[in-house]
Design an enzyme around this catalytic site. Structure first.
Site, PDB file in Angstrom:
ATOM      1  N   LYS A 112      -3.944  24.506  -9.895  1.00 38.23           N
ATOM      2  CA  LYS A 112      -3.047  25.784  -9.757  1.00 38.23           C
ATOM      3  C   LYS A 112      -4.233  26.852  -9.696  1.00 38.23           C
ATOM      4  O   LYS A 112      -3.950  27.706  -8.805  1.00 38.23           O
ATOM      5  CB  LYS A 112      -2.272  26.163 -10.938  1.00 38.23           C
ATOM      6  N   LYS A 195       5.071   9.378   0.852  1.00 41.06           N
ATOM      7  CA  LYS A 195       6.371   9.458   0.393  1.00 41.06           C
ATOM      8  C   LYS A 195       6.875  10.920   0.835  1.00 41.06           C
ATOM      9  O   LYS A 195       6.390  11.850   1.095  1.00 41.06           O
ATOM     10  CB  LYS A 195       6.521   9.393  -1.219  1.00 41.06           C
ATOM     11  N   LYS A 198       9.074  17.733  -0.805  1.00 42.49           N
ATOM     12  CA  LYS A 198       9.734  18.981  -0.434  1.00 42.49           C
ATOM     13  C   LYS A 198       8.700  19.764   0.609  1.00 42.49           C
ATOM     14  O   LYS A 198       9.365  20.500   1.543  1.00 42.49           O
ATOM     15  CB  LYS A 198      10.228  19.670  -1.623  1.00 42.49           C
TER      16      LYS A 198
HETATM   17  P1  AMP Z   1       9.453  17.156  -7.295  1.00 39.76           P
HETATM   18  O1  AMP Z   1      10.332  18.050  -7.216  1.00 39.76           O
HETATM   19  O2  AMP Z   1       8.508  16.581  -6.142  1.00 39.76           O
HETATM   20  O3  AMP Z   1       8.379  17.608  -8.319  1.00 39.76           O
HETATM   21  O4  AMP Z   1      10.090  15.755  -7.634  1.00 39.76           O
HETATM   22  C1  AMP Z   1      10.675  15.667  -8.732  1.00 39.76           C
HETATM   23  C2  AMP Z   1      10.912  14.141  -9.141  1.00 39.76           C
HETATM   24  O5  AMP Z   1      11.730  13.754  -8.067  1.00 39.76           O
HETATM   25  C3  AMP Z   1       9.745  13.401  -9.146  1.00 39.76           C
HETATM   26  O6  AMP Z   1       9.089  13.283 -10.712  1.00 39.76           O
HETATM   27  C4  AMP Z   1      10.072  11.958  -8.904  1.00 39.76           C
HETATM   28  O7  AMP Z   1      10.510  11.359 -10.004  1.00 39.76           O
HETATM   29  C5  AMP Z   1      11.020  12.111  -7.675  1.00 39.76           C
HETATM   30  N1  AMP Z   1      10.602  12.013  -6.533  1.00 39.76           N
HETATM   31  C6  AMP Z   1      10.249  12.849  -5.847  1.00 39.76           C
HETATM   32  N2  AMP Z   1      10.086  12.508  -4.332  1.00 39.76           N
HETATM   33  C7  AMP Z   1      10.149  11.381  -4.507  1.00 39.76           C
HETATM   34  C8  AMP Z   1       9.896  10.157  -3.348  1.00 39.76           C
HETATM   35  N3  AMP Z   1       9.692  10.466  -2.433  1.00 39.76           N
HETATM   36  N4  AMP Z   1      10.361   8.926  -3.953  1.00 39.76           N
HETATM   37  C9  AMP Z   1      10.845   8.671  -5.184  1.00 39.76           C
HETATM   38  N5  AMP Z   1      10.863   9.696  -6.042  1.00 39.76           N
HETATM   39  C10 AMP Z   1      10.513  10.978  -5.703  1.00 39.76           C
END
Ligand code: AMP
Length: 330
Positions: A112, A195, A198
């Protein structure tokens, strides 16, 4: 064994298929098997200073998306972090036990500092303490965490142990990571590698409409088709099949696998099918997102009910904590 499980949800970004298949679907299942607390971590988001106009809207959107996807307020305790003032009090108390050096060493703080060097506020430094307060206030045994949060969960255990040792009482259990084992899926992006995320610009969101889904899928990287029967699949095609496996029927997957193996596959058809099946799967969720977002009474009822349940649990913990620390009323 039935565990008490707690998970925080960041009120940033829309939910994408990676969140849904990688995490949320497991939460939906888990809520019927364990005692679950899910909360929207709105106070945490202040570390990056969202505009006041966006703040509430972000909470509303994320809450509506999680409810629409299947979190069930009748079985799980679903609440907004800032509705639970007990968390802030525990945060103050835990801050007295957290050392500057250990906070500065956490990987997320260092990251951060790099990302927002003109806004290195104390909230960023003590982020793991607030997270520990969020968790410990409900004394859960399990916390589902992504890789990036493992260090924070360790910090939570350190603070729990330190508190218990200092005050000579076993008030906080040391929570461990909830392990989904083989249920943990990694959803690839549409850009041929990595992967779905967002901020990577490679995602399909649960709130995307038919046209957007179609456009995004048709743009997915594929390259040219196989020329040799049964040849190895490049990563970009494997990714398309991974997505197809989660949204389509086994027959559909097999149909396209056979076509790949006999070299008659047309990637345009494959992507069209994928787009259609993503649309079919997400349509009811998108409709519910729209209905729930527009229903303020429903959101009011759910969050009030969630806050009441969460505060009951939080107040029970805080009573023990205040007693241990020596805070007494005259
Ligand atoms: P984020 O909002 O990106 O921090 O994602 C929240 C949670 O969603 C993460 O801790 C993962 O468990 C799951 N997640 C996010 N992106 C993926 C992905 N491409 N494939 C599988 N799980 C994901």
């Amino acid at each position: 064994m039935k565990e008490t499980v707690l998970s925080g949800i960041r009120p940033t970004g829309n939910l994408h298929l990676g969140n849904y298949f990688g995490a949320l679907r497991n939460f939906i299942k888990m809520q019927y098997e364990h005692q679950c607390f899910f909360f929207i971590a709105d106070l945490h988001s202040l570390t990056t200073h969202p505009k006041p106009d966006d703040f509430h809207g972000n909470v509303r959107r994320v809450l509506a998306e999680y409810l629409a996807a299947g979190l069930d307020p009748e079985v799980a305790t679903i609440f907004v972090q800032s509705d639970i003032p007990e968390v802030s009090e525990l945060y103050v108390l835990l801050n007295m036990l957290a050392y500057k050096g250990e906070l500065e060493r956490t990987a997320s703080f260092k990251e951060k500092v790099r990302k927002q060097e003109d806004n290195v506020n104390a909230g960023l430094l003590t982020y793991p303490v607030l997270m520990a307060a969020d968790i410990l206030i409900h004394r859960p045994t399990k916390v589902p965490v992504g890789k990036d949060q493992e260090q924070h969960l360790e910090m939570t255990r350190v603070l729990a142990r330190r508190f218990n040792n200092l005050y000579g009482q076993e008030i906080f259990p040391e929570p461990t990571a909830f392990n989904f084992g083989s249920d943990l899926l990694k959803i690839p992006g549409l850009d041929g590698s990595g992967k779905m995320g967002k901020s990577e610009g490679n995602g399909i969101f649960l709130a995307d409409d038919e046209k957007t889904i179609h456009k995004k899928v048709m743009r997915a990287v594929t390259g040219s088709g196989p020329t040799e029967p049964n040849s190895a699949m490049p990563e970009s095609i494997q990714n398309i099949f991974t997505l197809l496996r989660v949204v389509s029927t086994p027959d559909t997957v097999q149909y396209f696998l056979d076509k790949y193996n006999d070299c008659s596959i047309r990637y345009g058809d494959l992507k069209k099918q994928l787009a259609e099946d993503i649309y079919k799967l997400t349509l009811p969720i998108r409709e519910r997102i729209e209905a729930i977002s527009a229903d303020n009474d429903y959101l009011h009822r759910i969050t009030k009910h969630g806050a009441e349940k969460a505060r009951e649990s939080a107040q029970a913990t805080l009573k023990l904590v205040r007693g241990a620390v020596g805070i007494k009323r005259f």
